[in-house]
Structure formats: C-alpha cells, structure tokens
Design a protein around this motif. Structure first.
Motif, mmCIF file in Angstrom:
data_model
loop_
_atom_site.group_PDB
_atom_site.id
_atom_site.type_symbol
_atom_site.label_atom_id
_atom_site.label_comp_id
_atom_site.label_asym_id
_atom_site.label_seq_id
_atom_site.Cartn_x
_atom_site.Cartn_y
_atom_site.Cartn_z
ATOM 1 N N THR A 129 0.589 -1.262 0.025
ATOM 2 C CA THR A 129 0.095 -0.065 -0.160
ATOM 3 C C THR A 129 0.871 1.094 0.087
ATOM 4 O O THR A 129 1.824 1.157 0.113
ATOM 5 N N THR A 130 0.249 2.406 -0.093
ATOM 6 C CA THR A 130 0.968 3.528 -0.204
ATOM 7 C C THR A 130 1.334 4.290 1.211
ATOM 8 O O THR A 130 0.550 3.877 2.132
ATOM 9 N N THR A 131 2.095 5.173 1.460
ATOM 10 C CA THR A 131 2.449 5.724 2.463
ATOM 11 C C THR A 131 1.505 6.599 2.877
ATOM 12 O O THR A 131 1.095 6.637 3.996
ATOM 13 N N LYS A 132 0.690 7.192 2.053
ATOM 14 C CA LYS A 132 -0.386 8.229 2.156
ATOM 15 C C LYS A 132 -1.528 7.146 2.995
ATOM 16 O O LYS A 132 -2.300 7.555 4.029
ATOM 17 N N THR A 133 -1.757 5.845 2.587
ATOM 18 C CA THR A 133 -2.772 5.249 3.260
ATOM 19 C C THR A 133 -2.314 4.931 4.444
ATOM 20 O O THR A 133 -3.134 4.767 5.558
ATOM 21 N N LEU A 134 -1.106 4.414 4.806
ATOM 22 C CA LEU A 134 -0.563 4.335 6.141
ATOM 23 C C LEU A 134 -0.553 5.343 7.053
ATOM 24 O O LEU A 134 -1.090 5.327 8.181
ATOM 25 N N MET A 135 -0.370 6.611 6.585
ATOM 26 C CA MET A 135 -0.730 7.839 7.144
ATOM 27 C C MET A 135 -2.066 8.127 7.664
ATOM 28 O O MET A 135 -2.153 8.653 8.808
ATOM 29 N N LYS A 136 -2.947 7.686 6.838
ATOM 30 C CA LYS A 136 -4.352 7.983 6.978
ATOM 31 C C LYS A 136 -4.854 7.180 8.344
ATOM 32 O O LYS A 136 -5.761 7.686 9.148
ATOM 33 N N ILE A 137 -4.382 5.671 8.100
ATOM 34 C CA ILE A 137 -4.830 5.064 9.285
ATOM 35 C C ILE A 137 -4.128 5.133 10.464
ATOM 36 O O ILE A 137 -5.061 5.315 11.786
ATOM 37 N N ALA A 138 -3.065 5.319 10.594
ATOM 38 C CA ALA A 138 -2.269 6.002 11.708
ATOM 39 C C ALA A 138 -3.212 7.218 12.405
ATOM 40 O O ALA A 138 -3.310 7.449 13.620
ATOM 41 N N GLU A 139 -3.320 8.136 11.612
ATOM 42 C CA GLU A 139 -4.165 9.385 12.003
ATOM 43 C C GLU A 139 -5.629 8.933 12.524
ATOM 44 O O GLU A 139 -5.838 9.734 13.706
ATOM 45 N N ALA A 140 -6.272 8.306 11.772
ATOM 46 C CA ALA A 140 -7.580 7.766 12.221
ATOM 47 C C ALA A 140 -7.483 7.079 13.525
ATOM 48 O O ALA A 140 -8.562 7.136 14.749
ATOM 49 N N LEU A 141 -6.327 6.278 13.921
ATOM 50 C CA LEU A 141 -6.289 5.669 15.154
ATOM 51 C C LEU A 141 -5.388 6.468 15.998
ATOM 52 O O LEU A 141 -5.333 6.192 17.394
ATOM 53 N N GLN A 142 -5.060 8.018 15.629
ATOM 54 C CA GLN A 142 -4.524 8.590 16.727
ATOM 55 C C GLN A 142 -3.201 8.255 17.279
ATOM 56 O O GLN A 142 -3.076 8.471 18.549
ATOM 57 N N THR A 143 -2.458 7.936 16.248
ATOM 58 C CA THR A 143 -0.939 7.300 16.796
ATOM 59 C C THR A 143 -0.235 7.479 15.465
ATOM 60 O O THR A 143 -0.523 8.122 14.447
ATOM 61 N N SER A 144 1.057 7.112 15.518
ATOM 62 C CA SER A 144 1.989 7.239 14.732
ATOM 63 C C SER A 144 2.106 5.906 13.663
ATOM 64 O O SER A 144 1.940 4.839 14.232
#
Length: 66
Positions: A41-56
């Motif tokens: 997957t893309t870094t953007k997708t990973l960033m979206k998941i982390a942000e939604a989970l309020q973590t890094s």
C-alpha cells in the motif's frame, strides 16, 4: 502489519467501517490490510490509518509492542 492494524483498531473500539470512514478509505482496503489480502500500500494510506487511530505510523507498523 495485519494484526497490528486490527489490534490498534480494536483497542480504540472501532469497527472496520468506522476506521475506514475516519481514515477516508474504503472498508475493503481496511479489511484487505488486516487480512493480508493487501500486502502493498502507499505511505499515504498508512498515514491515514495512523491518523485515524490517533497514533504514529511507527507505533502501528514498526513497534514490536502495539
């Protein structure tokens, strides 16, 4: 990666649909990442998941203890 996403999501008390909505992704993407059907997957997708989970990204994808 698969179990870590699920563990973080469950810890936050979110369904796959709720995480998908918060991350602005499809539920199929969240499900695919959790199940291992999606392995790239893309870094953007990973960033979206982390942000939604309020973590890094590191905490979810690289930390040995989630």
């Amino acid at each position: 990666m698969t179990n870590k996403i699920r563990q973080c999501r469950m810890r936050k008390g979110l369904s796959q649909q709720e995480l998908a909505r918060a991350a602005k992704l499809s539920r199929a993407t969240v499900s695919g990442l959790e199940s291992g059907r999606i392995t790239v997957t893309t870094t953007k997708t990973l960033m979206k998941i982390a942000e939604a989970l309020q973590t890094s990204i590191d905490a979810i994808f690289f930390d040995a203890q989630v």
